[in-house]
Design an enzyme around this catalytic site. Sequence first.
Site, PDB file in Angstrom:
ATOM      1  N   GLU A   1      34.367  38.060  57.164  1.00 28.65           N
ATOM      2  CA  GLU A   1      33.595  39.296  56.944  1.00 28.65           C
ATOM      3  C   GLU A   1      32.115  38.949  56.839  1.00 28.65           C
ATOM      4  O   GLU A   1      31.743  37.962  56.199  1.00 28.65           O
ATOM      5  CB  GLU A   1      33.978  39.998  55.637  1.00 28.65           C
ATOM      6  CG  GLU A   1      35.297  40.699  55.660  1.00 28.65           C
ATOM      7  CD  GLU A   1      35.608  41.408  54.348  1.00 28.65           C
ATOM      8  OE1 GLU A   1      34.670  41.846  53.649  1.00 28.65           O
ATOM      9  OE2 GLU A   1      36.801  41.518  54.033  1.00 28.65           O
TER      10      GLU A   1
ATOM     11  N   GLU B   1      39.634  38.233  48.863  1.00 26.98           N
ATOM     12  CA  GLU B   1      38.666  38.314  47.778  1.00 26.98           C
ATOM     13  C   GLU B   1      39.287  38.436  46.380  1.00 26.98           C
ATOM     14  O   GLU B   1      39.089  39.448  45.692  1.00 26.98           O
ATOM     15  CB  GLU B   1      37.713  39.487  48.003  1.00 26.98           C
ATOM     16  CG  GLU B   1      36.891  39.361  49.259  1.00 26.98           C
ATOM     17  CD  GLU B   1      35.715  40.345  49.304  1.00 26.98           C
ATOM     18  OE1 GLU B   1      35.541  41.116  48.348  1.00 26.98           O
ATOM     19  OE2 GLU B   1      34.972  40.315  50.295  1.00 26.98           O
TER      20      GLU B   1
HETATM   21  C1  GCO Z   1      35.171  43.272  50.647  1.00 23.27           C
HETATM   22  C2  GCO Z   1      36.186  43.880  51.385  1.00 23.27           C
HETATM   23  C3  GCO Z   1      35.762  44.990  52.287  1.00 23.27           C
HETATM   24  C4  GCO Z   1      34.501  45.749  51.980  1.00 23.27           C
HETATM   25  C5  GCO Z   1      33.273  45.072  52.480  1.00 23.27           C
HETATM   26  C6  GCO Z   1      31.981  45.823  52.218  1.00 23.27           C
HETATM   27  O1  GCO Z   1      34.626  42.292  51.056  1.00 23.27           O
HETATM   28  O2  GCO Z   1      34.930  43.777  49.599  1.00 23.27           O
HETATM   29  O3  GCO Z   1      36.892  42.914  52.004  1.00 23.27           O
HETATM   30  O4  GCO Z   1      36.867  45.782  52.111  1.00 23.27           O
HETATM   31  O5  GCO Z   1      34.559  46.997  52.533  1.00 23.27           O
HETATM   32  O6  GCO Z   1      33.139  43.848  51.892  1.00 23.27           O
HETATM   33  O7  GCO Z   1      31.742  45.933  50.854  1.00 23.27           O
END
Ligand code: GCO
Length: 481
Positions: free
Chosen positions: A388, A207
């Site tokens: 994710e 990200e």
């Molecule tokens: C993100 C990260 C995660 C977060 C999840 C929830 O996407 O920001 O990879 O570490 O914990 O997304 O916000």
Amino acid sequence: MAGGLSRRRLLSTTATLAVGVPVLAACERRDANPAPSATVAPQGLTFPPGFVWGAATSAYQIEGAAAEDGRGPSIWDTFSHQPGTIVDGSTGDIACDHYHRWAGDLDLMRDLGIRSYRFSIAWPRIMPTGRGDVNSKGLDFYKRLVEGLHERGIAPMATLFHWDLPQPLQDEGGWENRDCASWFADYAEVMFRELGAQVPTWLTINEPKTIVQVGYTYGSMAPGKRDAAAAAVAAHHLALAHGRAVQAFRAAGVGGRIGPALNLAPAYPAQTGADAQVELADGVQNRLYLDPIFRGAYPTDAAQFLGERPWAALQGVVRDGDLAIIGTGVDLLGVNYYNPVFVDSQGGNVTLKPTSIATWEQIYPDGLHDLLVRLNRDYPGVPLVITENGIPNAGAVDVAEGVDDPQRVEYLRDHLAAAHQAIADGARLEGYHVWSLLDNFEWAQGYTQRWGIVHVDFTSQQRTPKGSAAWYRDVIARNGI
Ligand code: GCO
């Protein structure tokens, strides 16, 4: 700051800021109470044979053992220890104590039938000052972890950088310093040499958008800067670091695959007459990160959606050859999907859908479908993996309450139905990783949001699978919903 706008809420204001509309107009909030998604997913959908079912975590969010076995400090240690940065005043010092409990956590995954585990490697465990000597004890932790995964029939998917930059590198400018891309490539090279034969899938940087927007523009995450020009410079150096790591991977000659992990948010009009603003929002949310990697160029409208000063700052650090490095071919694209953005004709972001308790997270499964199909169309040929996707429940819950999470089951089911439809519509989607395996340290939200399918009691460190874990186990067993 941390107690005010939450992280993604800030993310979703950026398009608005870029075109100069007051931030507050974009921050219209709905009630934070979770509401069910509007979509009712069809049941009885089977995924293609070999579809990979996984779970994801990151180092600073679960490992703890912050000062153990030679680990150096990261910018998240520094940031979380500053009063006022984390809503509940917590840190990742102990988190889920996964550094000591990793074997049990791997057993949990095996028992659920999980076949792929996306974790991140803490750079400051490998190189306590960010460069130079390798800390063998830190390396050994990941060697044990990877071996333990193989013993349990789970494929390791390693993220090289999930935000925990070694503090000494930040002291030298961090991602504003072009050298950071080289330091990252050096660290990546060590990891390819040491674990390249055992790890089939590598992700470079998690990200970059969140680092750029929340770490550098709004300052509510580490390193806590508020400077749009610095953010743009960091964006380029993060992209360069990604490209340098991909080159190091190819040079290492190890098998396996490598790619980025991008959080992407499809943009839609909130009303008629907003199409031009939607295009700019798409630039801010998606194309700024996709185009350099997959097209070897920054988007032609970047000056417009970034604003002139940040765009000039970015251009000021691009050197001949950089975009060829950034555009070095990758083997997959990791997609983190949580929310769409809806944009009005002034460029303001509007909340149109129900949200989770993370009020930035508008629940819109169709957005995942549209995103995957669009990636397939606009950036063809690259295999996609969802790295994710998930939803939090509230932090202050006891085990009895905390393990009953029908809203998460509904959320996951609806998103899987959307992913299934995207595959039917031609998207090259290979797998899915739920965020997250465990309740953990949710950055500036501390322990107030529980994103795991497994409940963690942060006092006793006891793990208790939630209803969603049992549900996910059944999904995996039948390869469908
Ligand atoms: C993100 C990260 C995660 C977060 C999840 C929830 O996407 O920001 O990879 O570490 O914990 O997304 O916000």
